[in-house]
Design a protein around this motif. Structure first.
Motif, short mmCIF file in Angstrom:
data_model
loop_
_atom_site.label_atom_id
_atom_site.label_comp_id
_atom_site.label_asym_id
_atom_site.label_seq_id
_atom_site.Cartn_x
_atom_site.Cartn_y
_atom_site.Cartn_z
N GLN A 1 18.99 -44.13 19.32
CA GLN A 1 17.64 -43.85 19.83
C GLN A 1 16.86 -43.13 18.74
N LEU A 2 15.61 -43.54 18.54
CA LEU A 2 14.73 -42.91 17.57
C LEU A 2 13.55 -42.32 18.33
N GLU B 1 9.11 -36.44 22.47
CA GLU B 1 9.73 -37.36 23.42
C GLU B 1 11.19 -37.05 23.72
N LEU B 2 11.75 -36.05 23.07
CA LEU B 2 13.13 -35.65 23.38
C LEU B 2 13.15 -34.98 24.75
N TYR C 1 10.83 -37.64 13.00
CA TYR C 1 11.60 -38.37 14.02
C TYR C 1 13.05 -37.92 13.99
N HIS C 2 13.71 -38.10 15.13
CA HIS C 2 15.12 -37.76 15.27
C HIS C 2 15.87 -39.02 15.68
N LEU C 3 16.90 -39.36 14.91
CA LEU C 3 17.76 -40.50 15.23
C LEU C 3 18.99 -39.95 15.92
N LYS D 1 27.51 -38.98 25.34
CA LYS D 1 27.78 -37.92 24.37
C LYS D 1 27.07 -38.21 23.05
N LEU D 2 26.29 -37.23 22.57
CA LEU D 2 25.68 -37.34 21.26
C LEU D 2 26.77 -37.13 20.20
#
Length: 150
Positions: A5-6, A11-12, A49-51, A58-59
């Motif tokens: 997910q990007l 949006e997190l 952005y966060h990938l 689980k991340l």
């Protein structure tokens, strides 16, 4: 199977933000025994952005993608982290490949600069990065600057 997910910071979800910060603190602060300012005011800046890489809920892997001028004059990838129990199976390479694809999509034909822990130079070289600096200490850990030219 990793699901990617990007997302920009805004949006997190609160759960995703918690998981992201926990993984980064687990890797960079606890595991590497390096107290440093993890919250550096870059996560929430415009166009960052966060990938996120998930296995089920689980991340297990993440990176931070930064536009030009936030960390380096070029686009940058940072806070590259894989959960300790998921290393050795190629997830780190998948994470970097996904990060590079996302950077190309967000900022086409831009070079990418990174500050890499020196012991990971060969890992990044496998993806086309070349060293651009001598070793320097960052928070007591040997680092080098590297670039992937476009």
């Amino acid at each position: 199977m990793i699901t990617w997910q990007l997302k920009p910071f805004a949006e997190l979800t609160t759960i995703q933000l918690y998981q992201l910060l926990k993984l980064r603190v687990d890797v960079f602060v606890v595991e590497q025994q390096c107290p440093y300012p993890e919250l550096d005011d870059k996560d929430h800046q415009k166009d960052v952005y966060h990938l996120l890489g998930y296995e089920s809920d689980k991340l297990v892997a993440c990176t931070r993608l930064l536009p030009k001028g936030v960390s380096y004059p070029s686009v940058s990838v940072g806070r590259v982290a894989t959960a300790a129990d998921h290393r050795g199976g190629g997830i780190g390479h998948q994470l970097l490949e996904e990060s590079l694809r996302a950077c190309q999509s967000l900022w086409p034909n831009e070079s990418i600069e990174i500050g890499a822990q020196e012991y990971l130079a060969a890992f990044y070289e496998r993806h086309g990065f070349v060293r651009t600096s001598d070793m320097y200490l960052e928070d007591g850990i040997p680092h080098i600057d590297m670039i992937l030219e476009k």
